[in-house]
Design a protein around this motif. Structure first.
Motif: not given
Length: 374
Positions: A38-63
């Motif tokens: 992941v290199v970008y996540a919008n605010p709705v993705a942050e809420v839906g995944l319950d993870i902030s965008s800064k923490l999402l960046e660098g996580l894999s699809i498998h993660d």
């Protein structure tokens, strides 16, 4: 979980400023294809995944979504076959980064981007899609019913006054006083119907006055009114987020809307009140990036009125906000209709989920500013 420094200078520049994706109502992830990171996540993705965008960046699809062959096939189809987009209903995750979360049943879109190294993943939870379609239908039906009932109320009003007046004149002319009880029946029933008509017309007569309102002051007023009527056997629990900002709205209309819902719950709890086991919970939270009546808002009040009553009968579950529909003997069926009207005047919406032992009326009202912005 393995993180890789995949966000190079060129990719970072794409997302250094707010993008149009930030405003979209659906969840968006942009993934670097080579490492599926992941290199970008919008605010709705942050809420839906319950993870902030800064923490999402660098996580894999498998993660995020675990082993998901169907999603990988969609990525490969878009990347390998130069297909513009793939659409499919999938169950997403949870992966190691979301091990304590439920899977997401969603309609997923995978699309290519101008940058050949990147792929976009967009999803809309299926329950949200179903709820959105149901809410649209309900809003349309409520509007149609309100127009019908308003017109009907006007048609009833004039002859009703004539009936009452004729009964009064007849009472004066009757020589036998014992017959007055019959004219009194006509007069009292005319007055009752007049009151019903006035309630149907009330929300449309009243001038809507917007000012900043503390929702917890509204709830405390409602709480005191209901407890005054049911002083024994009913407990009304407060579960407030006291950090909520003030809400732009008409205080009296909001009090009436919430009072109608809470009073409706209290009446449904009569058996539990007699046993001393009745509980109503008033819960306030903030909802972020919500869509109400096809309008997107950054922040909204999320208010729940939850009771431990018998639940709403199945045969009227989908009709409870319609005029003259009531599950209570002798009920007018107007309380929830009027509550819906007042909430819609505040650009909000009421929904309900119910099963025996747990009925939850949810109100969402956007936090707006007087200049019209949210």
């Amino acid at each position: 979980m393995l993180r890789k420094p995949v966000k190079g200078a060129a990719i970072a520049a794409l997302f250094s400023q707010p993008t149009a994706w930030d405003q979209l109502p659906n969840a968006i992830l942009v993934v670097e294809y080579a490492h599926q990171m992941v290199v970008y996540a919008n605010p709705v993705a942050e809420v839906g995944l319950d993870i902030s965008s800064k923490l999402l960046e660098g996580l894999s699809i498998h993660d995020l979504f675990g082993h998901n062959p169907e999603l990988l096939k969609m990525l490969e189809a878009v990347k390998g076959d130069q297909i513009e987009a793939q659409r499919q209903d999938l169950q997403l995750g949870p992966g190691p980064a979301r091990a304590d979360h439920e899977p997401i049943n969603a309609h997923v879109v995978v699309a290519g981007l101008d940058n050949p190294d990147l792929i976009l993943i967009e999803w809309l939870p299926l329950d949200q899609q179903i709820r959105s379609e149901r809410d649209d239908r309900l809003v349309q039906q409520v509007e149609a019913n309100k127009t019908l009932m308003r017109n009907l109320a006007h048609e009833i009003k004039n002859p009703l006054g004539g009936i009452r007046g004729a009964a009064q004149l007849l009472e004066f002319e009757l020589p036998d006083k014992s017959l007055h009880e019959y004219t009194q029946v006509i007069i009292k029933e005319s007055d009752r119907l007049q009151s019903l008509v006035d309630r149907l017309l009330a929300p449309h007569r009243k001038q809507h006055v917007d000012d900043y309102v503390n929702i917890h002051e509204v709830l405390e007023r409602v709480r005191s009114l209901v407890l005054a009527e049911f002083p024994q056997g009913l407990k009304i629990k407060r579960n407030y987020d006291i950090s909520l900002p003030d809400l732009l709205g008409d205080q009296e209309a909001l009090i009436q809307a919430v009072l109608n819902v809470v009073h409706n719950a209290a009446q449904a709890l009569r058996a539990q009140i007699e046993q001393g086991e009745a509980v109503i919970e008033l819960r306030t939270r903030v909802a972020r990036n919500v869509t109400i009546n096809k309008q997107r808002y950054k922040l909204a009040l999320d208010l729940h009125v939850i009771d431990n009553g018998p639940g709403i009968p199945e045969e009227i579950k989908d009709k409870i906000f319609f005029p003259l529909v009531s599950g209570k003997e002798g009920g007018s069926g107007l309380g929830l209709t009027l509550a819906q009207t007042y909430v819609q005047q505040h650009f909000g919406f009421i929904g309900c989920s119910s099963k025996p032992g747990h009925t939850d009326f949810q109100m969402q009202l956007p936090f707006r500013l007087k200049n019209g912005k949210d």
